[in-house]
Design a protein around this motif. Structure first.
Motif, short mmCIF file in Angstrom:
data_model
loop_
_atom_site.label_atom_id
_atom_site.label_comp_id
_atom_site.label_asym_id
_atom_site.label_seq_id
_atom_site.Cartn_x
_atom_site.Cartn_y
_atom_site.Cartn_z
N ALA A 56 3.34 -0.58 8.78
CA ALA A 56 2.43 0.32 8.06
C ALA A 56 3.18 1.32 7.19
CB ALA A 56 1.53 1.06 9.04
N LYS A 100 -5.93 -0.35 3.54
CA LYS A 100 -5.26 -1.42 4.27
C LYS A 100 -5.91 -1.69 5.62
CE LYS A 100 -0.71 -3.08 5.67
NZ LYS A 100 0.74 -2.92 5.52
N TYR A 101 -6.31 -0.64 6.32
CA TYR A 101 -6.84 -0.81 7.66
C TYR A 101 -8.32 -0.46 7.79
CZ TYR A 101 -1.88 -1.10 8.82
OH TYR A 101 -0.56 -1.46 8.87
N SER A 133 0.51 9.29 4.12
CA SER A 133 0.27 7.89 4.51
C SER A 133 -1.21 7.64 4.74
CB SER A 133 1.07 7.54 5.77
OG SER A 133 2.43 7.32 5.47
N ASP A 157 5.43 0.07 3.38
CA ASP A 157 4.90 -0.71 4.48
C ASP A 157 5.47 -2.13 4.34
OD1 ASP A 157 3.40 -0.91 2.12
OD2 ASP A 157 1.59 -1.54 3.14
N GLU A 178 -3.47 5.81 11.72
CA GLU A 178 -3.43 7.04 10.94
C GLU A 178 -2.27 7.90 11.43
OE1 GLU A 178 -7.10 9.09 11.59
OE2 GLU A 178 -6.69 9.49 13.70
N TYR A 232 -2.65 6.58 1.37
CA TYR A 232 -2.21 5.29 0.85
C TYR A 232 -2.62 4.12 1.73
CZ TYR A 232 0.57 8.34 -2.11
OH TYR A 232 0.96 9.31 -2.99
N LEU A 233 -2.81 4.36 3.02
CA LEU A 233 -3.16 3.27 3.94
C LEU A 233 -4.66 3.15 4.16
CD1 LEU A 233 -0.35 3.73 6.62
CD2 LEU A 233 -0.54 1.88 4.94
N LYS A 287 4.42 4.16 8.33
CA LYS A 287 3.96 5.51 8.68
C LYS A 287 4.64 6.11 9.91
CE LYS A 287 -0.04 4.19 11.53
NZ LYS A 287 0.35 4.96 12.73
N TYR A 299 0.79 -1.22 0.00
CA TYR A 299 0.00 0.00 0.00
C TYR A 299 0.83 1.28 0.00
CZ TYR A 299 -3.88 -3.12 1.07
OH TYR A 299 -4.82 -4.12 1.01
N ASN A 300 1.76 1.37 0.95
CA ASN A 300 2.43 2.65 1.21
C ASN A 300 3.84 2.67 0.62
OD1 ASN A 300 2.60 5.23 2.21
ND2 ASN A 300 2.74 4.63 4.36
#
Length: 350
Positions: free
Chosen positions: A256, A293-294, A286, A146, A309, A289-290, A258, A121-122
């Motif tokens: 992550a 994912k979460y 971030s 990530d 976050e 892009y995340l 981040k 993702y990141n």
């Protein structure tokens, strides 16, 4: 009247020759003229890896490509147009490409900032970010991401084309054991530089805290990242690798991408002379892009959202602590992390 007409014709001919020369005489990728880097971007599809050029321009433009910045082919543009729009690019989807944009106002080197990892993702290239003194970070040298555990075979092939040489893993030993990196064959070594305060799974013990308390905990964590001796030593090791030619191109990551990675990226950008606001905006991206994912986990555990976050005040707490203890971030980089600022910028800036 004839003299006036002849003069205009001569001037027009000179103008056309000048415009033609501006595209034909390029033999090396460069940034020059007006900064047009913010007017264009390369976007790669996460799944197909197909490339597009997004551009906002008033006049004629040309785009050249190559598999590295030094290998861009200037004999013929792969795309050309006039004005703004989104244009598909006919380049290989299995390898990374780099581009030279030429407009009547200026020239810029381009590549995708966000790497198209199907299993990640990141993933980002720090290249192309502008510094306070008007220079630009080199593309294809320093990457942040990530976790690498779920990368697909096509992702691995794409990363091999860069080619990545080193990977720095800031995750804890438990995280590494549970989800080991999948690495391209080009990587010589995966460095386990574990930084434990950023372990999200360990931080889940904060679940019973109120959001304001959790925010405070995340701010405290960023202070720990730049003050705790074990964390500081890992960042010092990280910068040692970055200052050695044999270890670059390099990707650094955590789970992550981040917090531990976010602070690492911020320190790199400070070392290269990027202004603080741009650094923080890069950190905050971030959240974009995340998002996927979460998303499901946050929906099921909304009270844990601050753990997944980033907020300006999180990293600002770490930056402010550095300034409080060392006067400037540059003092911290040189005196604590052992960064030769001048050589670092000569190595990584156009």
């Amino acid at each position: 009247m004839k003299k006036i007409i002849l003069s205009l014709l001569v001037m027009g001919s000179v103008f056309m020759i000048s415009c033609k020369d501006s595209t034909m005489k390029i033999d090396k990728a460069q940034y020059s003229g007006k900064d047009v880097s913010s007017e264009a971007s390369i976007i790669r599809n996460k799944d197909t890896k197909a490339a597009e050029l997004h551009i906002e321009a008033n006049g004629k433009w040309f785009l050249y490509s190559g598999t590295s910045v030094d290998d861009i082919d200037f004999s013929k543009p792969i795309a050309e147009g006039e004005g703004s729009g989104t244009f598909p690019l006919n380049v290989a989807d299995s390898v990374r490409s780099y581009f030279q944009l030429v407009t009547s106002d200026g020239k810029a080197i381009l590549a995708e900032r966000h790497l198209p990892m199907t299993g990640g993702y990141n993933f980002r290239d720090l290249g192309g970010i502008k510094t306070l003194d008007g220079k630009f970070i080199k593309w294809g040298k320093i990457f942040r991401s990530d976790d690498l555990h779920n990368l697909t075979d096509n992702d691995i092939k794409y990363l091999s084309s860069i080619p990545l040489v080193s990977v720095v893993d800031f995750r804890s030993p438990e995280e590494i054991k549970r989800s080991p990196d999948r690495l391209p064959q080009s990587v010589n070594k995966d460095y386990a530089y574990s930084i434990t305060p950023g372990n999200l799974l360990a931080a889940k013990s904060l679940a019973d805290l109120k959001q304001s308390q959790m925010d405070s905990a995340m701010m405290d964590m960023n202070v720990i990242l730049v003050t705790d001796s074990s964390c500081v030593n890992r960042y010092k090791d990280f910068f040692t690798l970055l200052q050695q030619e044999k270890d670059v191109p390099l990707m650094f990551h955590c789970s992550a991408g981040k917090d531990r990675t976010g602070m690492g990226a911020a320190l790199v950008l400070f070392a290269l002379g990027v202004d603080e606001n741009t650094i923080i905006e890069d950190y905050l991206s971030s959240n974009i892009y995340l998002g996927d994912k979460y998303a499901q986990y946050i929906a099921e555990n909304p009270n844990l959202k601050p753990l997944f976050e980033v907020k300006r005040e999180f990293i600002q707490a770490g930056i402010d602590q550095i300034k409080k203890d060392h006067g400037t971030v540059e003092n911290y980089l040189t005196g604590v992390l052992g960064v030769d600022i001048q050589k670092f910028r000569e190595k990584y800036l156009y």
